[in-house]
Structures are given as structure tokens and as C-alpha cells.
Scaffold this motif. Structure first.
Motif, PDB file in Angstrom:
ATOM      1  N   VAL A 191      -7.019   9.200  -4.588  1.00 27.43           N
ATOM      2  CA  VAL A 191      -7.311   7.837  -4.625  1.00 27.43           C
ATOM      3  C   VAL A 191      -6.137   7.107  -4.982  1.00 27.43           C
ATOM      4  O   VAL A 191      -5.539   6.136  -4.337  1.00 27.43           O
ATOM      5  N   LEU A 192      -5.724   7.461  -6.244  1.00 27.45           N
ATOM      6  CA  LEU A 192      -4.646   6.654  -7.096  1.00 27.45           C
ATOM      7  C   LEU A 192      -3.225   6.988  -6.252  1.00 27.45           C
ATOM      8  O   LEU A 192      -2.279   6.030  -6.404  1.00 27.45           O
ATOM      9  N   ASN A 193      -3.020   7.886  -5.537  1.00 27.38           N
ATOM     10  CA  ASN A 193      -1.902   8.135  -4.987  1.00 27.38           C
ATOM     11  C   ASN A 193      -1.728   7.725  -3.430  1.00 27.38           C
ATOM     12  O   ASN A 193      -0.704   7.896  -2.864  1.00 27.38           O
ATOM     13  N   TRP A 194      -2.864   7.212  -2.898  1.00 23.23           N
ATOM     14  CA  TRP A 194      -2.996   7.188  -1.515  1.00 23.23           C
ATOM     15  C   TRP A 194      -1.843   6.089  -1.016  1.00 23.23           C
ATOM     16  O   TRP A 194      -1.210   6.365  -0.201  1.00 23.23           O
ATOM     17  N   ILE A 195      -1.670   4.845  -1.676  1.00 21.98           N
ATOM     18  CA  ILE A 195      -0.846   3.912  -1.309  1.00 21.98           C
ATOM     19  C   ILE A 195       0.461   4.137  -1.722  1.00 21.98           C
ATOM     20  O   ILE A 195       1.492   4.115  -0.745  1.00 21.98           O
ATOM     21  N   PRO A 196       0.758   4.723  -2.846  1.00 21.00           N
ATOM     22  CA  PRO A 196       2.054   4.942  -3.400  1.00 21.00           C
ATOM     23  C   PRO A 196       2.776   6.288  -2.704  1.00 21.00           C
ATOM     24  O   PRO A 196       3.994   6.091  -2.241  1.00 21.00           O
ATOM     25  N   ALA A 197       1.847   7.317  -1.850  1.00 23.90           N
ATOM     26  CA  ALA A 197       2.726   8.261  -1.169  1.00 23.90           C
ATOM     27  C   ALA A 197       3.237   7.628   0.102  1.00 23.90           C
ATOM     28  O   ALA A 197       4.044   8.062   0.579  1.00 23.90           O
ATOM     29  N   ARG A 198       2.534   6.639   0.527  1.00 19.59           N
ATOM     30  CA  ARG A 198       2.658   6.153   1.981  1.00 19.59           C
ATOM     31  C   ARG A 198       4.062   5.116   1.551  1.00 19.59           C
ATOM     32  O   ARG A 198       5.054   5.080   2.380  1.00 19.59           O
ATOM     33  N   LEU A 199       3.761   4.481   0.647  1.00 16.51           N
ATOM     34  CA  LEU A 199       5.006   3.537   0.133  1.00 16.51           C
ATOM     35  C   LEU A 199       6.265   4.774  -0.090  1.00 16.51           C
ATOM     36  O   LEU A 199       7.494   4.120   0.272  1.00 16.51           O
ATOM     37  N   THR A 200       6.247   5.770  -0.551  1.00 23.94           N
ATOM     38  CA  THR A 200       7.313   6.602  -0.841  1.00 23.94           C
ATOM     39  C   THR A 200       7.882   7.001   0.549  1.00 23.94           C
ATOM     40  O   THR A 200       9.306   6.986   0.570  1.00 23.94           O
ATOM     41  N   ALA A 201       7.082   7.499   1.555  1.00 22.56           N
ATOM     42  CA  ALA A 201       7.415   7.684   2.821  1.00 22.56           C
ATOM     43  C   ALA A 201       8.277   6.499   3.333  1.00 22.56           C
ATOM     44  O   ALA A 201       9.482   6.617   3.898  1.00 22.56           O
TER      45      ALA A 201
END
Length: 297
Positions: A191-201
């Protein structure tokens, strides 16, 4: 402004060995806390794992709130710099490229420090792919996600993210011992990485000279076994023109994972690792620019 200073300090100094040889790194302290809760509470049930997660998150919140209440911004700056990991990520990935230029055996030894798979049978391209995949995934976990949660919730948000991410790395495994006990930590980490992973992409895609369509990135990310790790890999692979993921071995078991960017080159080498590091720095610079704008606003 605390985040901006923390990012710059981390980029300049990384993790100075002279300091962490004398005092334990905060991540080491977090790991020890997780280990103690594992020993004390792990009865192989989800309820016990959820209790452990609540204790960890509660403790991180309290410590974060106390430190954030200290006068000035330097507590936030120093702790933030300690818990960001951009320079150390670059250094670890660069060691793989340098070692691979010496020999495949040296490359295997270096990549073994940053990946969890079996390295004994890896050829040169597999070593390079492992380094690139680690670069992409850890840009998300070690840099963009901490920056994101620092921006959203200050030092408490950063500490909560780091303790959950640490717990996931230690107990979030699908083994007999941890499948139930580590379930809550693994799911909360997702859950905590859901947005950051997509921001990183998005960051990698933005700074890359060679781009895939966003639709292709979405499709490739869905091929990955992780709901989040596939996103930065799916952006990094076409940016370098290589294929990532693919078949590999864990604990002696061969896993036929699909290729990310399957039409890319399968012969990745140290020069591709160098190019991946260049993308890490470009993504970091764009993140820093956004952090400066937010600070000024």
C-alpha cells in the motif's frame, strides 16, 4: 526545505563508513526491533503479525512526532539524510558494472550484494540485468518512496515508511514461518509503495531519451510478480533498450518469469548499467527540483 537539504546531504555523503562503524545505522536499529518482535510474537498467525505491525508503526509515529517537535529543522534534515539511500544505491550498482568489466565471476560477487536470487549460474548479461533491476526497484523503495512520505507526512511519515519497508524485507516472505506472520507487513508495504512505484516509473519515463508508450509500461508492469516493483522496471527496460526480469533461480528453484520489454536486447552489459545509473541521477535531480518548488510554495 528540510527535505531538500536531506536529499543534498545524502547525495554528497551517502553512508559514511567512519560513522556507521562507530554507531548503528537507523536501518540497523529498525531491523533489530523487527527481529525482537519476530522472536517474541511469531506464532505463525496473521493476528500476531498485525500486532507486530501496529507496534512498529506506533513506535515510528511516536519517535517521528517527538523529533519533528524539536526546534529548528536539523533533526529532520539529519534523519532524512540518514534514511534516504540514493548515493549508496548508485555506489552499489556501480560496483557491479566495475566488477563485471573485470570478469563475470567478479560481477556475480558484486551483484550478490544487492539481489536475492541465486547468482552462481548467472552469465554476464544476467548479472547486468540484475544490477539494472535492483537500480530501478531501489530507486523507488530507497529514494522516491521515502521522499514521497516525507513530503506527505514529514518525519513521522518517513519513519513509518522505513520501518514497514524494513519489516517487509525481513518477514514479508511466503515461507512456512512468515506467510501468516509477515502478511500484514507485506500488504501494508504494498500500500505504501503503490503511489511511489508509479511515480518512479513516471520519473524514469520523463528523463529517458528513449521512451516506450505509457500503455506498454502499464502492460509490462502487470507481468511482474510484484504489484509495485514492475513499474520502475517497466520504465527502465525500454529506456535502455534491454529486456529485464525473465527466468531466474531462487534457492535452487528455477522460475520462468516473463520478460519485461520482451523485444529488448537480452545481452545487457556494464555499459547498460552505467546508463541506468545516469537515469538514476536524472530522476533524482528532477525529484530534487520538485522538492525545491514545493519548499518555495
Amino acid at each position: 526545505m528540510a527535505l531538500v537539504l536531506a536529499m543534498v546531504l545524502d547525495a554528497i555523503f551517502g553512508e559514511p563508513k567512519w560513522l556507521w562503524d562507530r554507531v548503528p545505522h537507523p536501518a540497523i536499529v529498525m531491523g533489530r526491533v523487527v527481529a525482537k518482535l519476530d522472536a517474541a510474537l511469531n506464532n505463525k498467525t496473521r493476528r500476531a503479525g498485525l500486532l507486530a505491525l501496529v507496534v512498529l508503526v506506533g513506535a515510528a509515529l511516536v519517535v517521528g512526532l517527538v523529533m519533528a517537535a524539536l526546534p529548528g529543522i536539523w533533526a529532520e534534515v539529519i534523519v532524512g539524510a540518514m534514511l534516504l539511500a540514493h548515493r549508496s544505491l548508485v555506489q552499489h550498482v556501480q560496483r557491479v558494472a566495475d566488477a563485471l568489466r573485470l570478469s563475470v565471476s567478479d560481477g556475480r560477487d558484486a551483484v550478490a550484494m544487492i539481489v536475492g536470487r541465486d547468482v552462481r549460474s548467472m552469465d554476464g548479461p544476467a548479472v547486468a540485468r540484475g544490477a539494472i533491476e535492483s537500480a530501478a526497484e531501489n530507486l523507488s523503495d530507497g529514494v522516491i518512496a521515502p521522499v514521497f512520505w516525507f513530503t506527505v507526512a514529514g518525519l513521522p511519515g518517513l519513519l513509518v515508511y522505513k520501518i514497514v519497508n524494513t519489516a517487509d524485507s525481513m518477514i514479508g516472505y511466503r515461507t512456512e514461518k512468515y506467510e501468516a506472520f509477515g502478511w500484514a507487513a507485506a500488504k501494508f508495504d504494498d500500500v505504501l509503495n503503490w503511489i511511489p512505484a508509479r511515480l518512479t516509473a513516471l520519473l524514469i519515463w520523463t528523463v529517458a531519451e528513449q521512451k516506450a508508450s505509457w500503455r506498454d509500461i502499464i502492460d509490462d508492469a502487470a507481468l511482474h510478480r510484484s504489484p509495485n516493483a514492475g513499474w520502475p522496471e517497466a520504465a527502465m527496460a525500454p529506456a535502455l533498450g534491454v529486456s529485464l526480469s525473465g527466468p531466474r533461480s531462487y534457492d535452487g528453484t528455477h522460475e520462468a518469469f516473463p520478460w519485461v520489454n520482451p523485444d529488448g536486447r537480452k545481452d545487457a552489459g556494464p555499459n547498460d548499467v552505467d546508463r541506468a545509473i545516469g537515469l538514476l541521477w536524472k530522476a533524482w535531480a528532477m525529484t530534487l527540483a520538485v522538492a525545491v518548488v514545493i519548499a518555495l510554495l
